[in-house]
Motif scaffolding. Structure first.
Motif, short mmCIF file in Angstrom:
data_model
loop_
_atom_site.label_atom_id
_atom_site.label_comp_id
_atom_site.label_asym_id
_atom_site.label_seq_id
_atom_site.Cartn_x
_atom_site.Cartn_y
_atom_site.Cartn_z
N ARG A 58 -18.57 18.09 2.96
CA ARG A 58 -18.96 19.15 3.89
C ARG A 58 -19.96 18.58 4.89
O ARG A 58 -20.95 17.96 4.51
CB ARG A 58 -19.59 20.33 3.16
N PRO A 59 -19.73 18.78 6.18
CA PRO A 59 -20.67 18.29 7.19
C PRO A 59 -22.07 18.91 7.02
O PRO A 59 -22.20 20.00 6.46
CB PRO A 59 -20.05 18.73 8.51
N SER A 60 -23.07 18.21 7.49
CA SER A 60 -24.46 18.69 7.36
C SER A 60 -24.67 20.02 8.07
O SER A 60 -25.60 20.76 7.74
CB SER A 60 -25.44 17.64 7.88
N THR A 61 -23.81 20.37 9.02
CA THR A 61 -23.92 21.66 9.70
C THR A 61 -23.55 22.81 8.78
O THR A 61 -23.87 23.96 9.06
CB THR A 61 -22.98 21.71 10.92
N ALA A 63 -20.56 23.81 8.32
CA ALA A 63 -19.26 24.34 8.77
C ALA A 63 -18.21 23.23 8.70
O ALA A 63 -18.49 22.08 9.04
CB ALA A 63 -19.37 24.85 10.20
#
Length: 189
Positions: A58-61, A63
């Motif tokens: 999962r990306p750090s954002t 989303a």
């Protein structure tokens, strides 16, 4: 003892390069998400760990990327949150819910299998070959793609001894791929 299941996509001619088969579709991604969710933890070598992490972490954002289809997200979330063990001589650290394991492969994996739980899942090529040679794989699962690649890495190249297998499950997907599950002959169910 929790079983160790080896699972991989493979072409009809045995190629196991991740881009050699059919592109993932909704049905195959649902199949793999469900199979991964059945495992207590995932076991990777360095190459597979790095490849899976680059694709499915999962990306750090927080989303998921805009290119990811809704049907890919279930698989991504399943693998992202799974507990992972990474067996590597070259990595100095592992994150992404992962613990780096070193030392004697047979002893290390046997200790993991002796812990309570439903099972372990291993993917990749080199690590499963070593585990098969040690007799540590309890179930082999192949999603056989209706493609002839004609080249590329093949499964179990260099296996020391033949491993007779019994078919325990078969499932056809709409794409023409066939999921086949085997246990070593004489293994307990």
């Amino acid at each position: 003892m929790r079983p160790l299941r080896y699972s991989i996509n493979v072409t009809l001619d045995g190629c196991c390069h991740h881009e050699a088969g059919l592109p993932p579709d909704e049905e195959s991604m649902q199949y793999w998400a469900a199979r991964l969710a059945e495992a207590d933890a995932l076991l990777f070598g360095r190459v597979t760990y790095e490849m899976m992490q680059s694709a499915w972490r999962r990306p750090s954002t927080g989303a998921w990327p805009h290119w990811m289809n809704e049907w890919q997200i279930r698989f991504a979330e399943t693998i992202d949150r799974a507990e992972k063990y990474v067996i590597s001589r070259t990595l100095t650290a592992a994150d992404w819910n992962a613990e780096l394991l070193r030392g004697d492969l047979e002893r290390t994996v046997t200790q993991l299998k002796q812990q309570p739980g439903e099972g372990l899942w291993v993917g990749g090529v080199a690590l499963p070959l070593a585990l098969a040679d040690l007799g540590l794989i309890d179930e082999y699962e192949f999603l056989v793609q209706p493609v002839l690649a004609g080249h590329g890495p093949t499964l179990f190249a260099g296996l020391r001894e033949r491993i007779p297998l019994d078919l325990v499950d078969r499932r056809e997907l709409r794409s023409g791929a066939v999921a086949l599950r085997y246990r070593p002959t004489g293994a307990m169910a």
